[in-house]
Design a protein around this motif. Structure first.
Motif, PDB file in Angstrom:
ATOM      1  N   CYS A 153       0.828  -1.210   0.000  1.00  0.00           N
ATOM      2  CA  CYS A 153       0.000   0.000   0.000  1.00  0.00           C
ATOM      3  C   CYS A 153       0.859   1.255   0.000  1.00  0.00           C
ATOM      4  O   CYS A 153       0.479   2.282  -0.572  1.00  0.00           O
ATOM      5  CB  CYS A 153      -0.939   0.008   1.210  1.00  0.00           C
ATOM      6  N   ARG A 154       2.023   1.169   0.639  1.00  0.00           N
ATOM      7  CA  ARG A 154       2.948   2.314   0.675  1.00  0.00           C
ATOM      8  C   ARG A 154       3.861   2.353  -0.541  1.00  0.00           C
ATOM      9  O   ARG A 154       4.732   3.216  -0.653  1.00  0.00           O
ATOM     10  CB  ARG A 154       3.810   2.245   1.938  1.00  0.00           C
ATOM     11  N   GLY A 155       3.721   1.377  -1.451  1.00  0.00           N
ATOM     12  CA  GLY A 155       4.580   1.327  -2.633  1.00  0.00           C
ATOM     13  C   GLY A 155       5.892   0.634  -2.368  1.00  0.00           C
ATOM     14  O   GLY A 155       6.828   0.736  -3.169  1.00  0.00           O
ATOM     15  N   GLU A 156       5.980  -0.104  -1.253  1.00  0.00           N
ATOM     16  CA  GLU A 156       7.200  -0.828  -0.904  1.00  0.00           C
ATOM     17  C   GLU A 156       7.000  -2.322  -1.163  1.00  0.00           C
ATOM     18  O   GLU A 156       5.878  -2.809  -1.200  1.00  0.00           O
ATOM     19  CB  GLU A 156       7.528  -0.631   0.595  1.00  0.00           C
ATOM     20  N   GLY A 157       8.106  -3.040  -1.337  1.00  0.00           N
ATOM     21  CA  GLY A 157       8.039  -4.499  -1.417  1.00  0.00           C
ATOM     22  C   GLY A 157       7.489  -5.057  -2.709  1.00  0.00           C
ATOM     23  O   GLY A 157       7.094  -6.227  -2.766  1.00  0.00           O
ATOM     24  N   ILE A 158       7.434  -4.236  -3.766  1.00  0.00           N
ATOM     25  CA  ILE A 158       6.952  -4.734  -5.062  1.00  0.00           C
ATOM     26  C   ILE A 158       8.020  -5.642  -5.665  1.00  0.00           C
ATOM     27  O   ILE A 158       9.190  -5.282  -5.737  1.00  0.00           O
ATOM     28  CB  ILE A 158       6.598  -3.568  -6.001  1.00  0.00           C
ATOM     29  N   LYS A 159       7.607  -6.832  -6.092  1.00  0.00           N
ATOM     30  CA  LYS A 159       8.565  -7.882  -6.460  1.00  0.00           C
ATOM     31  C   LYS A 159       8.811  -8.018  -7.969  1.00  0.00           C
ATOM     32  O   LYS A 159       9.142  -9.094  -8.434  1.00  0.00           O
ATOM     33  CB  LYS A 159       8.084  -9.232  -5.918  1.00  0.00           C
ATOM     34  N   MET A 160       8.636  -6.982  -8.729  1.00  0.00           N
ATOM     35  CA  MET A 160       8.857  -7.062 -10.173  1.00  0.00           C
ATOM     36  C   MET A 160      10.340  -6.839 -10.480  1.00  0.00           C
ATOM     37  O   MET A 160      10.872  -5.768 -10.227  1.00  0.00           O
ATOM     38  CB  MET A 160       7.992  -6.020 -10.895  1.00  0.00           C
ATOM     39  N   THR A 161      10.977  -7.856 -11.031  1.00  0.00           N
ATOM     40  CA  THR A 161      12.397  -7.739 -11.380  1.00  0.00           C
ATOM     41  C   THR A 161      12.533  -7.067 -12.746  1.00  0.00           C
ATOM     42  O   THR A 161      11.604  -7.105 -13.561  1.00  0.00           O
ATOM     43  CB  THR A 161      13.042  -9.129 -11.435  1.00  0.00           C
ATOM     44  N   PRO A 162      13.699  -6.454 -13.034  1.00  0.00           N
ATOM     45  CA  PRO A 162      13.898  -5.821 -14.344  1.00  0.00           C
ATOM     46  C   PRO A 162      13.687  -6.797 -15.497  1.00  0.00           C
ATOM     47  O   PRO A 162      13.150  -6.425 -16.549  1.00  0.00           O
ATOM     48  CB  PRO A 162      15.348  -5.331 -14.284  1.00  0.00           C
ATOM     49  N   ARG A 163      14.104  -8.046 -15.315  1.00  0.00           N
ATOM     50  CA  ARG A 163      13.961  -9.029 -16.390  1.00  0.00           C
ATOM     51  C   ARG A 163      12.483  -9.303 -16.681  1.00  0.00           C
ATOM     52  O   ARG A 163      12.068  -9.339 -17.848  1.00  0.00           O
ATOM     53  CB  ARG A 163      14.661 -10.326 -15.996  1.00  0.00           C
ATOM     54  N   ARG A 164      11.704  -9.481 -15.619  1.00  0.00           N
ATOM     55  CA  ARG A 164      10.271  -9.707 -15.822  1.00  0.00           C
ATOM     56  C   ARG A 164       9.597  -8.446 -16.355  1.00  0.00           C
ATOM     57  O   ARG A 164       8.696  -8.521 -17.192  1.00  0.00           O
ATOM     58  CB  ARG A 164       9.624 -10.142 -14.503  1.00  0.00           C
ATOM     59  N   GLN A 165      10.043  -7.289 -15.883  1.00  0.00           N
ATOM     60  CA  GLN A 165       9.476  -6.024 -16.339  1.00  0.00           C
ATOM     61  C   GLN A 165       9.667  -5.854 -17.846  1.00  0.00           C
ATOM     62  O   GLN A 165       8.784  -5.346 -18.547  1.00  0.00           O
ATOM     63  CB  GLN A 165      10.147  -4.859 -15.590  1.00  0.00           C
ATOM     64  N   SER A 166      10.793  -6.336 -18.350  1.00  0.00           N
ATOM     65  CA  SER A 166      11.087  -6.183 -19.785  1.00  0.00           C
ATOM     66  C   SER A 166      10.135  -6.997 -20.654  1.00  0.00           C
ATOM     67  O   SER A 166      10.049  -6.765 -21.862  1.00  0.00           O
ATOM     68  CB  SER A 166      12.536  -6.597 -20.065  1.00  0.00           C
ATOM     69  N   ARG A 167       9.438  -7.946 -20.042  1.00  0.00           N
ATOM     70  CA  ARG A 167       8.510  -8.788 -20.803  1.00  0.00           C
ATOM     71  C   ARG A 167       7.074  -8.280 -20.740  1.00  0.00           C
ATOM     72  O   ARG A 167       6.167  -8.923 -21.278  1.00  0.00           O
ATOM     73  CB  ARG A 167       8.562 -10.223 -20.265  1.00  0.00           C
ATOM     74  N   LEU A 168       6.862  -7.166 -20.089  1.00  0.00           N
ATOM     75  CA  LEU A 168       5.531  -6.554 -20.038  1.00  0.00           C
ATOM     76  C   LEU A 168       5.440  -5.487 -21.129  1.00  0.00           C
ATOM     77  O   LEU A 168       6.355  -4.702 -21.303  1.00  0.00           O
ATOM     78  CB  LEU A 168       5.279  -5.919 -18.668  1.00  0.00           C
ATOM     79  N   PHE A 169       4.330  -5.481 -21.843  1.00  0.00           N
ATOM     80  CA  PHE A 169       4.190  -4.597 -23.004  1.00  0.00           C
ATOM     81  C   PHE A 169       2.881  -3.828 -22.955  1.00  0.00           C
ATOM     82  O   PHE A 169       1.969  -4.158 -22.198  1.00  0.00           O
ATOM     83  CB  PHE A 169       4.251  -5.411 -24.306  1.00  0.00           C
ATOM     84  N   CYS A 170       2.793  -2.802 -23.806  1.00  0.00           N
ATOM     85  CA  CYS A 170       1.532  -2.120 -24.057  1.00  0.00           C
ATOM     86  C   CYS A 170       1.239  -2.247 -25.547  1.00  0.00           C
ATOM     87  O   CYS A 170       2.165  -2.411 -26.352  1.00  0.00           O
ATOM     88  CB  CYS A 170       1.586  -0.662 -23.626  1.00  0.00           C
ATOM     89  N   ARG A 171      -0.027  -2.195 -25.890  1.00  0.00           N
ATOM     90  CA  ARG A 171      -0.411  -2.473 -27.286  1.00  0.00           C
ATOM     91  C   ARG A 171      -1.784  -1.872 -27.578  1.00  0.00           C
ATOM     92  O   ARG A 171      -2.515  -1.493 -26.660  1.00  0.00           O
ATOM     93  CB  ARG A 171      -0.451  -3.989 -27.522  1.00  0.00           C
ATOM     94  N   TYR A 172      -2.118  -1.802 -28.858  1.00  0.00           N
ATOM     95  CA  TYR A 172      -3.494  -1.526 -29.259  1.00  0.00           C
ATOM     96  C   TYR A 172      -4.188  -2.870 -29.450  1.00  0.00           C
ATOM     97  O   TYR A 172      -3.682  -3.756 -30.127  1.00  0.00           O
ATOM     98  CB  TYR A 172      -3.545  -0.709 -30.545  1.00  0.00           C
ATOM     99  N   TYR A 173      -5.363  -3.022 -28.848  1.00  0.00           N
ATOM    100  CA  TYR A 173      -5.994  -4.340 -28.717  1.00  0.00           C
ATOM    101  C   TYR A 173      -7.382  -4.338 -29.361  1.00  0.00           C
ATOM    102  O   TYR A 173      -8.190  -3.426 -29.108  1.00  0.00           O
ATOM    103  CB  TYR A 173      -6.094  -4.683 -27.231  1.00  0.00           C
ATOM    104  N   ASP A 174      -7.635  -5.347 -30.215  1.00  0.00           N
ATOM    105  CA  ASP A 174      -8.973  -5.461 -30.822  1.00  0.00           C
ATOM    106  C   ASP A 174      -9.614  -6.823 -30.583  1.00  0.00           C
ATOM    107  O   ASP A 174     -10.644  -7.150 -31.185  1.00  0.00           O
ATOM    108  CB  ASP A 174      -8.907  -5.163 -32.327  1.00  0.00           C
ATOM    109  N   ASN A 175      -9.021  -7.637 -29.680  1.00  0.00           N
ATOM    110  CA  ASN A 175      -9.530  -8.960 -29.324  1.00  0.00           C
ATOM    111  C   ASN A 175      -9.833  -9.806 -30.562  1.00  0.00           C
ATOM    112  O   ASN A 175     -10.995 -10.120 -30.869  1.00  0.00           O
ATOM    113  CB  ASN A 175     -10.778  -8.857 -28.427  1.00  0.00           C
ATOM    114  N   ASN A 176      -8.762 -10.158 -31.248  1.00  0.00           N
ATOM    115  CA  ASN A 176      -8.899 -11.023 -32.438  1.00  0.00           C
ATOM    116  C   ASN A 176      -9.824 -10.421 -33.485  1.00  0.00           C
ATOM    117  O   ASN A 176     -10.745 -11.071 -33.976  1.00  0.00           O
ATOM    118  CB  ASN A 176      -9.372 -12.424 -32.042  1.00  0.00           C
ATOM    119  N   HIS A 177      -9.591  -9.146 -33.783  1.00  0.00           N
ATOM    120  CA  HIS A 177     -10.311  -8.452 -34.866  1.00  0.00           C
ATOM    121  C   HIS A 177     -11.812  -8.337 -34.615  1.00  0.00           C
ATOM    122  O   HIS A 177     -12.623  -8.487 -35.541  1.00  0.00           O
ATOM    123  CB  HIS A 177     -10.050  -9.137 -36.218  1.00  0.00           C
TER     124      HIS A 177
END
Length: 543
Positions: free
Chosen positions: A302-326
């Motif tokens: 809740c305070r923004g501490e203890g988040i367990k996302m490593t840089p390697r895992r973070q690099s595999r998260l993406f943003c995209r434009y999404y149309d749910n299979n057209h």
């Protein structure tokens, strides 16, 4: 003298109609959205009070000063009611004013021969917040203090992140918080807030309270926590101010006796220790974060501490434009989608609900908001709980075409059937509003969790954020160290069950207390039935 029943000014009829709409509402502290009505009610009461003062000005100068103070406050508050009440101190003080201080004013006016205003106020008081509301708002402040590690002075001075309406707490406010903690046998918070009241008195703040009263509570609270030497110091301070204070005189003798016993026991212990062979001191082991109690993990996230996302895992998260299979609706205007977490997979849809839709949903929900409940795991009975502080309402598709449009949008973007989903639940969080760690799905030890619905377990959760929150209010997943922050107009989505139908226990999540702001959300719980061809079963439990 005119009697009260001759003619009522127009504002009185408006006020009474407003209060009738409030009469069915209870537990104001659990919804900021509904508390905004109280600000207007209080403003109308001030208007009533000023009319009365005008007629009795020579006799009631003290009451006129009170009214002027509240007139200024409510004028500011009603310009931005939700923003004003987003500051937890403002919300607490509103509860305190309406539950306690207006009652004190009533007693003062009763000494006068004119009873027109008193009759009006007495009638209206039945619609005011209760002791439960004032206590609930006070406990919310204590909860925020613990969760976000705030010292009493920070809260008292109103110096919170993102505040629009900075408000100072008086000595009486601090004393009231300490007394509520004391009545709850919470001596830790009693000490903090009595010490703050004493600090403000020492700084010269004017108050109807005296130091003796505060020191009496403070010394006892410290004693109850086992710190006899400090308790004795404060007791001596009290006796300097009031040498004839009987309880303090008795406490002083008792504390001195206990300290002598303690010293004798320590001397004996030292002699025994010297006779023993010296042993090598072991270094204290560092506690792994994975071994921390869930409550600690929850508060850290809740305070923004203890988040367990490593840089390697973070690099595999993406943003995209999404149309749910057209999907035809989104081929030309795809939705912005971003990955929030990988395991469990949590995805956010951005700008997925418009401001116009949000206002309509809030408009439909606000009159129906009732204290949110939980299902008792033993009895199965729905009941309120201190770990879920919010009010909720359920909206069906046939009530308004816009709700059906929203439901269809969720189906189009998730590809899941909405006919077997629960209705859209709208929630507004109150002062320090929260929902502590829980599962959305029914576990194996709850085989009848959703039996009456006949639609199977909750396969997935869709959560709309319908407001930004200045501070606090994150959705956190303690088991995996994930935190998702509110963003107005967005929605997050995750599966509660694996394709096999087994529950994904990593989806245990919580809504952090709202520190500053007003949090509105709406959610759709999607069930298993109807998804057989849309999300086929896996071949093993973890698929």
């Amino acid at each position: 003298m005119l009697s009260f029943g001759v003619k009522l000014p127009c504002w009185c009829f408006l006020l009474l109609s407003c209060l009738q709409s409030l009469s069915a509402q209870k537990e104001f502290f659990s919804s900021i959205g509904q508390m905004t009505d109280l600000l207007y009610t209080e403003k109308d009461l001030v208007t009533s009070l000023k009319d009365y003062i005008q007629a009795e000005e020579n006799k009631l100068e003290q009451i006129k000063r009170w009214a002027d103070k509240l007139d200024s406050l409510t004028a500011t508050a009603t310009q931005d009611p939700e923003g004003f009440l987003g500051h937890p101190v403002n919300a607490f003080k509103l509860m305190k004013r309406l539950n306690t201080e207006w009652g004190d004013l009533e007693s003062l006016v009763l000494s006068d021969t004119t009873d027109g205003f008193i009759s009006n106020l007495t009638i209206q008081r039945q619609y005011f917040p209760t002791d439960e509301d004032q206590t609930g708002a006070a406990k919310a402040l204590l909860r925020l203090q613990d969760t976000y590690r705030l010292d009493a002075n920070t809260i008292s001075t109103g110096d919170l992140p993102g505040v629009k309406h900075k408000t100072h707490m008086t000595v009486e406010d601090c004393y009231e918080l300490g007394k509520i903690a004391y009545s709850d046998v919470d001596y830790y918070h009693t000490e903090l807030w009595m010490a703050q009241a004493l600090r403000q008195l020492n700084e010269g703040e004017e108050s109807t309270l005296d130091k003796v009263t505060v020191l009496d509570y403070l010394s006892y609270a410290i004693y109850q926590q086992g710190e006899i030497e400090r308790a004795l110091e404060y007791t001596k301070m009290l006796l300097e101010l009031d040498p004839e204070h009987q309880r303090a005189k008795g406490n002083k003798k008792y504390f001195e006796f206990q300290l002598e016993k303690q010293k004798a026991a320590e001397d004996t212990s030292e002699k025994i220790q010297k006779k023993r062979e010296p042993t090598e001191k072991k270094k204290p082991k560092k506690v792994s974060q994975s071994l921390l109690p869930e409550r600690k993990k929850y508060e850290m996230l809740c305070r923004g501490e203890g988040i367990k996302m490593t840089p390697r895992r973070q690099s595999r998260l993406f943003c995209r434009y999404y149309d749910n299979n057209h999907n035809p609706k989104y081929v030309l205007a795809p939705i912005k989608q971003q990955d929030e977490w990988d395991r469990p997979y949590i995805v956010r849809y951005i700008d997925v609900i418009s401001d116009k839709e949000i206002e309509k949903v809030k408009q439909l929900a606000k009159p129906r908001l009732r204290r949110a409940t939980i299902s008792n795991p033993i009895t199965g009975v729905l009941e309120t709980a201190s770990y879920r502080v919010s009010k909720s309402a359920w909206l069906t598709g046939y009530e308004d075409p816009m709700i059906e449009t929203i439901n269809q949008r969720i189906e189009d973007l998730t590809g899941l059937e909405m006919d077997t989903a629960e209705e859209l639940q709208v929630a507004n969080y109150g002062v320090g509003g929260q929902y502590e760690p829980h599962f959305d799905f029914g576990r194996k030890d709850e085989p009848d969790a959703f039996k009456e619905l006949g639609t199977g377990n909750r396969i997935a959760t869709w959560l709309f954020y319908m407001s930004d929150v200045s501070a606090g209010g994150a959705t956190v997943f303690p088991d995996v160290g994930a935190a998702v922050w509110p963003q107005k107009g967005s929605a997050v989505f995750w599966y509660n069950l694996f394709p096999s139908g087994e529950g994904d226990y990593s989806t245990r999540h919580a809504a952090c207390p709202v520190l500053v702001g007003n949090k509105w959300v709406s959610n759709k719980w999607i069930h298993e039935r109807g998804q057989e061809w849309r999300r086929p079963c896996g071949l093993n439990e973890t698929e």
